[in-house]
Write an enzyme that holds these catalytic residues in place. Structure first.
Site, PDB file in Angstrom:
ATOM      1  N   GLU A   1       0.840  -1.210   0.000  1.00  0.00           N
ATOM      2  CA  GLU A   1       0.000   0.000   0.000  1.00  0.00           C
ATOM      3  C   GLU A   1       0.877   1.263   0.000  1.00  0.00           C
ATOM      4  OE1 GLU A   1      -3.234  -0.969  -0.284  1.00  0.00           O
ATOM      5  OE2 GLU A   1      -3.593   1.158  -0.648  1.00  0.00           O
TER       6      GLU A   1
HETATM    7  C1  LIG Z   1       2.179  -9.617   0.443  1.00  0.00           C
HETATM    8  C2  LIG Z   1       2.015  -8.506  -0.532  1.00  0.00           C
HETATM    9  C3  LIG Z   1       0.739  -8.114  -0.889  1.00  0.00           C
HETATM   10  C4  LIG Z   1       0.575  -7.101  -1.840  1.00  0.00           C
HETATM   11  N1  LIG Z   1      -0.694  -6.773  -2.278  1.00  0.00           N
HETATM   12  C5  LIG Z   1      -0.833  -5.968  -3.359  1.00  0.00           C
HETATM   13  C6  LIG Z   1      -2.097  -5.799  -4.002  1.00  0.00           C
HETATM   14  O1  LIG Z   1      -3.118  -6.318  -3.557  1.00  0.00           O
HETATM   15  N2  LIG Z   1      -2.154  -5.060  -5.137  1.00  0.00           N
HETATM   16  C7  LIG Z   1      -1.054  -4.457  -5.668  1.00  0.00           C
HETATM   17  O2  LIG Z   1      -1.175  -3.816  -6.704  1.00  0.00           O
HETATM   18  N3  LIG Z   1       0.165  -4.567  -5.069  1.00  0.00           N
HETATM   19  C8  LIG Z   1       0.297  -5.320  -3.948  1.00  0.00           C
HETATM   20  N4  LIG Z   1       1.528  -5.477  -3.353  1.00  0.00           N
HETATM   21  C9  LIG Z   1       2.668  -4.749  -3.890  1.00  0.00           C
HETATM   22  C10 LIG Z   1       3.164  -3.653  -2.963  1.00  0.00           C
HETATM   23  O3  LIG Z   1       2.234  -2.622  -2.879  1.00  0.00           O
HETATM   24  C11 LIG Z   1       4.540  -3.210  -3.477  1.00  0.00           C
HETATM   25  O4  LIG Z   1       5.448  -4.266  -3.195  1.00  0.00           O
HETATM   26  C12 LIG Z   1       5.014  -1.924  -2.845  1.00  0.00           C
HETATM   27  O5  LIG Z   1       4.218  -0.857  -3.268  1.00  0.00           O
HETATM   28  C13 LIG Z   1       6.477  -1.603  -3.182  1.00  0.00           C
HETATM   29  O6  LIG Z   1       6.755  -1.793  -4.542  1.00  0.00           O
HETATM   30  P1  LIG Z   1       8.011  -2.681  -4.973  1.00  0.00           P
HETATM   31  O7  LIG Z   1       7.923  -3.961  -4.232  1.00  0.00           O
HETATM   32  O8  LIG Z   1       8.053  -2.766  -6.445  1.00  0.00           O
HETATM   33  O9  LIG Z   1       9.265  -1.904  -4.437  1.00  0.00           O
HETATM   34  P2  LIG Z   1      10.066  -0.740  -5.212  1.00  0.00           P
HETATM   35  O10 LIG Z   1       9.102   0.258  -5.753  1.00  0.00           O
HETATM   36  O11 LIG Z   1      11.024  -1.341  -6.151  1.00  0.00           O
HETATM   37  O12 LIG Z   1      10.859  -0.062  -4.022  1.00  0.00           O
HETATM   38  C14 LIG Z   1      12.074  -0.603  -3.483  1.00  0.00           C
HETATM   39  C15 LIG Z   1      12.599   0.337  -2.397  1.00  0.00           C
HETATM   40  O13 LIG Z   1      12.906   1.614  -2.982  1.00  0.00           O
HETATM   41  C16 LIG Z   1      12.217   2.643  -2.293  1.00  0.00           C
HETATM   42  N5  LIG Z   1      11.830   3.683  -3.267  1.00  0.00           N
HETATM   43  C17 LIG Z   1      11.271   3.521  -4.476  1.00  0.00           C
HETATM   44  N6  LIG Z   1      11.052   4.706  -5.047  1.00  0.00           N
HETATM   45  C18 LIG Z   1      11.464   5.654  -4.183  1.00  0.00           C
HETATM   46  C19 LIG Z   1      11.486   7.082  -4.173  1.00  0.00           C
HETATM   47  N7  LIG Z   1      10.990   7.791  -5.182  1.00  0.00           N
HETATM   48  N8  LIG Z   1      11.979   7.709  -3.082  1.00  0.00           N
HETATM   49  C20 LIG Z   1      12.427   7.022  -2.033  1.00  0.00           C
HETATM   50  N9  LIG Z   1      12.452   5.671  -1.982  1.00  0.00           N
HETATM   51  C21 LIG Z   1      11.964   4.989  -3.034  1.00  0.00           C
HETATM   52  C22 LIG Z   1      11.011   1.969  -1.648  1.00  0.00           C
HETATM   53  O14 LIG Z   1      10.530   2.682  -0.524  1.00  0.00           O
HETATM   54  C23 LIG Z   1      11.586   0.611  -1.290  1.00  0.00           C
HETATM   55  O15 LIG Z   1      12.248   0.681  -0.054  1.00  0.00           O
HETATM   56  C24 LIG Z   1       1.712  -6.456  -2.372  1.00  0.00           C
HETATM   57  C25 LIG Z   1       2.999  -6.833  -1.970  1.00  0.00           C
HETATM   58  C26 LIG Z   1       3.157  -7.859  -1.085  1.00  0.00           C
HETATM   59  C27 LIG Z   1       4.553  -8.277  -0.727  1.00  0.00           C
END
Ligand SMILES: Cc1cc2nc3c(=O)[nH]c(=O)nc-3n(C[C@H](O)[C@H](O)[C@H](O)COP(=O)(O)OP(=O)(O)OC[C@H]3O[C@@H](n4cnc5c(N)ncnc54)[C@H](O)[C@@H]3O)c2cc1C
Length: 593
Positions: free
Chosen positions: A441
């Protein structure tokens, strides 16, 4: 493990005595007659029973069994389909829904307490109805009348559930770069093709149909976030008479094997020319999704609170029961081989930290829910102000409740010593389950950036001023109450510290593009600590005069004292970090890491 017992007294106290919810409900145009104090109390009592008797008993077994995926079909653990059916029969899925389509139209202030109980009993279970409720909100706010009539009644009933399909393998935080395509069809629908990952409840065996809200781009859409649209894509198409029709081209390719929330199905979803319908306007999909997100984000914060409360109840029971060593003041229970560990100052520090963080968090969730209700049901200037407060406070609630949620569950595990590390007592499951709430989220880092950047720097601190003036008004109102000085004076001092940090961040942002990001996480935590101080002072303002007559109020006042003396001072260190600026973060050359 202690049986879960919903903290109804605390919830009633906050709703009725601290926030006078029934007075607000009676005057908000959309809520008159919908709910009064008695109805609210009856609803809370019913959920307390459901949480304790139906959801809590399948929490541990759900964790151990997990979800299964076989040939594209997802099965939830034993007992989940029956518990889901009971949940739906009770009408719980319709609690906050729009009455025009079969919802009960209850306020979020009540919904927040209900959500805390569901999450405390079983976070994995909670995710299924919570995502459905969020999807309903987005449909209600943005979809065509036809889509609302076709989908909302069954979704409120829970026979159809909702999923939110944003994330793709290469696009999580940065949704502007998603690749899922939506091609317009002659019949007004869209053909959706692409792969989504990590989709909570993307498939399961609980509901007859699953309604996906999918972010996708038209072939000629502008690049970046401004080219994203939102589509409704059902697992099964719906016939004109409302019955379930043929299978749509949307399939679950696999489920994830995770650290926690194992009974929640986290799915990889494939859309191969699936039929979908536009929700809201073309290229405004992200804004439409945000309707859902403000509610969801408070909901995710509340998951942190629920897990904390569950961990605290277990830890408290254990600390009263487990005997080790004697009290430094001499034997307290000489008839036993040793004293219960609750006599030791450090164990008390742990329990009180949990109690103070949970109490502050529960009050803040009620406060944010109050603004969500005014934003939804209010009018004119009051509504506008509420919208700004919601925008400002939502990232604080999501990130601070969940960061403190992890802290609280780890503390609860620590109270058990080695017994907290093994499965038997349930404390390690809570640590594993709550950890995701800091990540999904929108990660807590992104929540902090949202607070510091979009919600503060971008408007020159205007939203912050609204919050600060609400705190100041309370401080002024208490000025004549000498007995409140021990709480009001430090609250005023910490409000000033937060104001100074805000001013410094605003000034630094003028010529340093890294300033908001560099300050953001500490800024959010400072904000959180000051907001909890405000909440505890509000609690004490009500509890203090009654603290001689009832132990409940006495407990509130003494916990508030602990919060001000032992937790609030962390604000000083946070302010020092914020004021240090960005240079120590940005100076180290990348290859020197
Ligand atoms: C169990 C689980 C359930 C989920 N459920 C859903 C769902 O129902 N629907 C859905 O669509 N998604 C869902 N997600 C996805 C979840 O919302 C994302 O994993 C989350 O938003 C982070 O995206 P990412 O994993 O690609 O990390 P990334 O975006 O790759 O981020 C990696 C790191 O970089 C940091 N970062 C990235 N950009 C910036 C910036 N501009 N400034 C500072 N820091 C930054 C982040 O904070 C993080 O620490 C789920 C994930 C899990 C693990």
């Amino acid at each position: 493990m202690a049986e879960y017992k919903a903290p109804l007294r605390e919830m009633n106290f906050l709703l009725h005595e601290v926030f006078a919810a029934d007075q607000l409900w009676a005057r908000l145009p959309g809520l008159e007659g919908a709910v009064d104090r008695e109805t609210a109390d009856a609803i809370l009592e019913e959920m307390a029973k459901l949480a304790a008797n139906t959801l809590d008993p399948i929490n541990r077994s759900g964790d151990e069994e997990g979800c299964q995926w076989n040939d594209g079909v997802v099965t939830t653990p034993k007992g989940f389909p029956e518990a889901y059916a009971t949940f739906c029969e009770g009408g719980w899925g319709s609690l906050l829904g729009n009455p025009e389509y079969g919802g009960m139209g209850m306020p979020k202030m009540l919904g927040a307490q209900v959500e805390e109980m569901i999450n405390a009993a079983n976070i994995s279970f909670a995710l299924y109805p919570v995502l459905t409720a969020g999807a309903c909100l987005a449909i209600d706010a943005h979809a065509s009348e036809e889509l609302k009539q076709q989908y909302l009644p069954n979704m409120y009933a829970g026979t159809w559930s909702g999923a939110m399909d944003l994330t793709e393998p290469h696009a999580g935080t940065d949704l502007g770069i998603i690749r899922t395509k939506a091609e317009p069809q002659d019949d007004g629908s869209y053909s959706i093709t692409g792969s989504k990952i990590f989709i909570t409840g993307g498939d399961q065996d609980l509901s007859e149909n699953i309604i996906h809200l999918v972010l996708a781009k038209l072939p000629d859409a502008p690049k970046g976030p401004k080219g994203i649209s939102l589509f409704l894509v059902p697992k099964f198409l719906v016939n004109e008479d409302g019955s379930i029709g043929e299978r749509n081209h949307v399939n679950c390719g696999s489920i994830e094997h995770k650290m926690g929330i194992k009974a929640s199905a986290t799915c990889a979803m494939n859309f191969d020319g699936a039929k979908g319908w536009l929700v809201g306007e073309l290229n405004k999909g992200l804004a439409a999704m945000f309707t859902m997100m403000n509610y969801e984000r408070l909901g995710v914060g509340i998951q942190g609170l629920g897990a904390s409360e569950r961990s605290y109840q277990n830890a408290l029971e254990y600390a009263r029961d487990r005997v080790q060593s004697r009290s430094p003041a001499g034997p307290q229970q000489p008839e036993k081989t040793a004293d219960p560990i609750i006599v030791h100052p450090d164990v008390r520090r742990m329990l009180l930290t949990q109690k103070a963080l949970i109490g502050g968090g529960r009050a803040l969730s009620t406060y944010v829910a109050q603004w969500l209700d005014i934003a939804k049901f209010g009018e004119g200037e009051e509504k506008k102000r509420a919208e700004a407060m919601v925008a400002l406070l939502t990232p604080v609630a999501k990130a601070f409740f969940t960061d403190k949620g992890l802290d609280c569950t780890i503390i609860g595990q620590q109270v058990f010593g080695g017994h907290g590390y093994i499965r038997e007592w349930g404390q390690e499951q809570l640590v594993r389950d709550v950890r995701i709430t800091q990540i999904y989220e929108g990660t807590n880092g992104i929540q902090a950036l949202d607070l510091a950047g979009r919600k503060t720097v971008a408007n020159g601190g205007a939203f912050f001023e609204l919050f600060a003036s609400d705190v100041q008004q309370f401080i002024d109102e208490q000025a004549d109450r000498e007995e409140m000085a021990e709480f009001v004076q430090p609250l005023a001092a910490e409000l000033q510290r937060l104001k100074d940090a805000t001013a410094k961040m605003l000034a630094a942002a003028k010529d340093d593009p890294h300033a908001p990001g560099a300050a953001s996480v500490e800024y959010l935590h400072l904000f959180g600590f000051v907001a909890y101080a405000f909440m505890w002072a509000k609690v004490v303002a009500v509890a203090l005069p009654k603290s001689g007559e009832d132990d409940f109020y006495k407990g509130q006042v003494k916990t508030a004292r602990f919060y001000f003396a032992r937790l609030l001072p962390q604000a000083q260190a946070l302010a020092a970090s914020i004021n240090a600026g960005s240079h120590t973060l940005m100076d180290l050359e990348e290859d020197l890491f």
